[in-house]
Design an enzyme around this catalytic site. Structure first.
Site, PDB file in Angstrom:
ATOM      1  N   SER A  24      -5.555  39.254  -1.370  1.00 56.18           N
ATOM      2  CA  SER A  24      -5.150  40.626  -1.070  1.00 56.18           C
ATOM      3  C   SER A  24      -3.795  40.639  -0.368  1.00 56.18           C
ATOM      4  O   SER A  24      -3.437  39.695   0.336  1.00 56.18           O
ATOM      5  CB  SER A  24      -6.216  41.259  -0.170  1.00 56.18           C
ATOM      6  OG  SER A  24      -6.018  42.632  -0.038  1.00 56.18           O
ATOM      7  N   ALA A  59       2.743  44.075   1.337  1.00 53.57           N
ATOM      8  CA  ALA A  59       3.415  45.323   1.007  1.00 53.57           C
ATOM      9  C   ALA A  59       4.923  45.127   1.102  1.00 53.57           C
ATOM     10  O   ALA A  59       5.437  44.681   2.125  1.00 53.57           O
ATOM     11  CB  ALA A  59       2.964  46.426   1.965  1.00 53.57           C
ATOM     12  N   GLN A 101       2.964  44.032  -4.245  1.00 50.68           N
ATOM     13  CA  GLN A 101       2.583  45.396  -3.887  1.00 50.68           C
ATOM     14  C   GLN A 101       3.833  46.157  -3.448  1.00 50.68           C
ATOM     15  O   GLN A 101       4.559  45.695  -2.569  1.00 50.68           O
ATOM     16  CB  GLN A 101       1.552  45.383  -2.755  1.00 50.68           C
ATOM     17  CG  GLN A 101       0.994  46.770  -2.432  1.00 50.68           C
ATOM     18  CD  GLN A 101       0.088  46.750  -1.216  1.00 50.68           C
ATOM     19  OE1 GLN A 101       0.562  46.577  -0.090  1.00 50.68           O
ATOM     20  NE2 GLN A 101      -1.213  46.936  -1.427  1.00 50.68           N
ATOM     21  N   TYR A 188      -0.263  55.482   4.433  1.00 52.07           N
ATOM     22  CA  TYR A 188       1.153  55.370   4.119  1.00 52.07           C
ATOM     23  C   TYR A 188       1.558  56.536   3.206  1.00 52.07           C
ATOM     24  O   TYR A 188       0.766  57.427   2.936  1.00 52.07           O
ATOM     25  CB  TYR A 188       1.462  53.988   3.544  1.00 52.07           C
ATOM     26  CG  TYR A 188       1.099  52.882   4.526  1.00 52.07           C
ATOM     27  CD1 TYR A 188       1.624  52.887   5.816  1.00 52.07           C
ATOM     28  CD2 TYR A 188       0.210  51.869   4.184  1.00 52.07           C
ATOM     29  CE1 TYR A 188       1.288  51.903   6.742  1.00 52.07           C
ATOM     30  CE2 TYR A 188      -0.138  50.881   5.104  1.00 52.07           C
ATOM     31  CZ  TYR A 188       0.404  50.907   6.376  1.00 52.07           C
ATOM     32  OH  TYR A 188       0.054  49.942   7.301  1.00 52.07           O
ATOM     33  N   LEU A 313     -14.424  42.441   3.852  1.00 49.13           N
ATOM     34  CA  LEU A 313     -15.545  41.650   4.372  1.00 49.13           C
ATOM     35  C   LEU A 313     -16.394  41.044   3.246  1.00 49.13           C
ATOM     36  O   LEU A 313     -17.620  41.049   3.295  1.00 49.13           O
ATOM     37  CB  LEU A 313     -16.413  42.478   5.318  1.00 49.13           C
ATOM     38  CG  LEU A 313     -15.739  42.876   6.639  1.00 49.13           C
ATOM     39  CD1 LEU A 313     -16.712  43.659   7.525  1.00 49.13           C
ATOM     40  CD2 LEU A 313     -15.221  41.653   7.399  1.00 49.13           C
ATOM     41  N   ARG A 336      -8.586  38.069   5.114  1.00 48.23           N
ATOM     42  CA  ARG A 336      -8.671  37.238   6.311  1.00 48.23           C
ATOM     43  C   ARG A 336      -9.521  35.988   6.111  1.00 48.23           C
ATOM     44  O   ARG A 336      -9.271  34.954   6.758  1.00 48.23           O
ATOM     45  CB  ARG A 336      -9.174  38.072   7.485  1.00 48.23           C
ATOM     46  CG  ARG A 336      -8.086  38.996   8.036  1.00 48.23           C
ATOM     47  CD  ARG A 336      -8.593  40.017   9.011  1.00 48.23           C
ATOM     48  NE  ARG A 336      -9.297  41.101   8.348  1.00 48.23           N
ATOM     49  CZ  ARG A 336      -9.695  42.210   8.971  1.00 48.23           C
ATOM     50  NH1 ARG A 336      -9.471  42.360  10.263  1.00 48.23           N
ATOM     51  NH2 ARG A 336     -10.318  43.169   8.296  1.00 48.23           N
TER      52      ARG A 336
END
Length: 382
Positions: A24, A59, A101, A188, A313, A336
């Site tokens: 991600s 990003a 991204q 955003y 998660l 993460r």
């Protein structure tokens, strides 16, 4: 062929992903003037070595004023292409697919890097050289007390930003990226137009759902026209605002239906962030439990009839595989967990029985590990 769905290939337009594990986008806040450096190369290269099939940059701002912080990665100038090209080329050399991204932070721009407070820029930041810049949004409503007041965008300014997304997509193509994702989540710019909590406009860009979707859909239309037809286009959404009266899953399904019509291939299903942090919301309505965003990806996939990417998660191989087997998503993004274990994908393949002989590992590692395994087996047998 692998037994699992997680390690089955997936074809999107002319791009073939070797597996369904996605890294991600994760902001590093470590660029200088938007330029990718050695940190960005090392950060993303280790995931390519670690077996992920699709690897996103963080990003990347389409305008200098669209950065979240002074340390954000950028793609608003031609000079940004070469260091990104180096990253994309290495990712490809490891058999993975490089993706980027594209983002504009809108009213959440011009703030502190998280380790300096994650709030409005202050005198301490100014001493470091981090000077605030003017920010924009759908209206002049700030995030909260003490934050910068945004300038309400005019129609010509929205057209300029749309063109900035288009120009950034062209640079992404020249840099060698195979997939572009438009960031429409986490409060955003594009999300701030979508959400009724953050869009106070009374013109054709505010009010009704159709009007609030207008600018994001204009950006998607323009980018899809620029981005090569053979390459996939993703859009990240906050599937729900997770705040009473905010953007809902039904809104996301309506939006995703339009995205599919415009040629978007995958909806990346996150949530939250309209009025604060997406990853550390103070009082979320949705409990933060493993896989808490999977139902959003499942609903959008089933009701908008578009491929989805699940994120949030997703901790281990069996959880990821179960989500794919249940039809909740087409791709599994890890963030993460991959920071904690850059070889998450390779370890997942071992856990699912898809790589008993380390054949998925780079040969520079696999050759050694095959010779280590018999020693471990003997040790276990006693």
């Amino acid at each position: 062929m692998p037994a699992s769905l997680l390690f089955a290939p997936l074809e999107l337009r002319s791009v073939r992903l070797p597996n369904r594990v996605v890294i991600s986008p994760m902001c590093q806040y470590s660029a200088t003037d938007g330029l990718a450096g050695d940190w960005h190369f090392a950060h993303l290269a280790k995931f390519a070595i670690g077996g992920a099939g699709l690897i996103f940059t963080e990003a990347s701002a389409v305008e200098a004023d669209g950065r979240i912080t002074h340390g954000d990665l950028g793609i608003w100038r031609d000079e940004h292409v070469a260091p990104l090209q180096r990253i994309a080329a290495f990712v490809k050399s490891q058999g993975a697919i490089p993706a980027i991204q594209l983002a504009h932070a809108g009213r959440k721009a011009s703030m502190q890097r998280p380790w300096f407070g994650n709030g409005p820029l202050d005198a301490t930041d100014l001493q470091r050289g981090d000077v605030a810049w003017p920010i924009v949004g759908p209206g002049d409503n700030p995030i909260g007390p003490g934050w910068l007041t945004p300038h309400a965008l005019t129609r010509p300014e929205m057209q300029r930003i749309t063109q900035s997304f288009v120009d950034a997509a062209g640079r992404a193509d020249r840099a060698g990226f195979e997939i572009v994702e438009i960031h429409g989540a986490h409060g955003y710019l594009l999300h701030s137009f979508l959400s009724p909590l953050t869009n106070p406009r009374i013109d054709e860009y505010g009010g009704s759902l159709e009007n609030r979707m207008r600018l994001p859909l204009e950006v998607v239309t323009a980018v899809r026209a620029k981005w090569p037809a053979a390459k996939p286009l993703f859009v990240r959404v906050s599937a729900i605002d997770d705040i009473e009266g905010g953007w809902s899953i039904d809104d996301s399904i309506a939006f995703a239906t339009e995205l599919k019509r415009l040629g978007v291939d995958v909806v990346d299903c996150s949530s939250g962030g309209a009025l604060g942090s997406a990853t550390a919301a103070a009082k979320p309505l949705t409990p933060r439990v493993p896989g808490f965003q999977l139902p959003f990806a499942e609903a959008i996939r089933a009701r908008a009839h578009i491929a989805t990417m699940a994120v949030g998660l997703i901790l281990d191989a069996h959880q990821a595989e179960a989500a794919l087997q249940a039809g909740q998503a087409d791709l599994i993004a890890v963030g993460r967990e991959a920071l904690y274990d850059p070889n998450w994908a390779l370890h997942a393949a071992r856990a699912l029985g898809d790589d008993p002989r380390f054949e998925m590992w780079p040969e520079q590692y696999g050759w050694w590990l095959t010779r280590r395994q018999p020693l471990l087996d003997r040790e276990r047998r006693g």
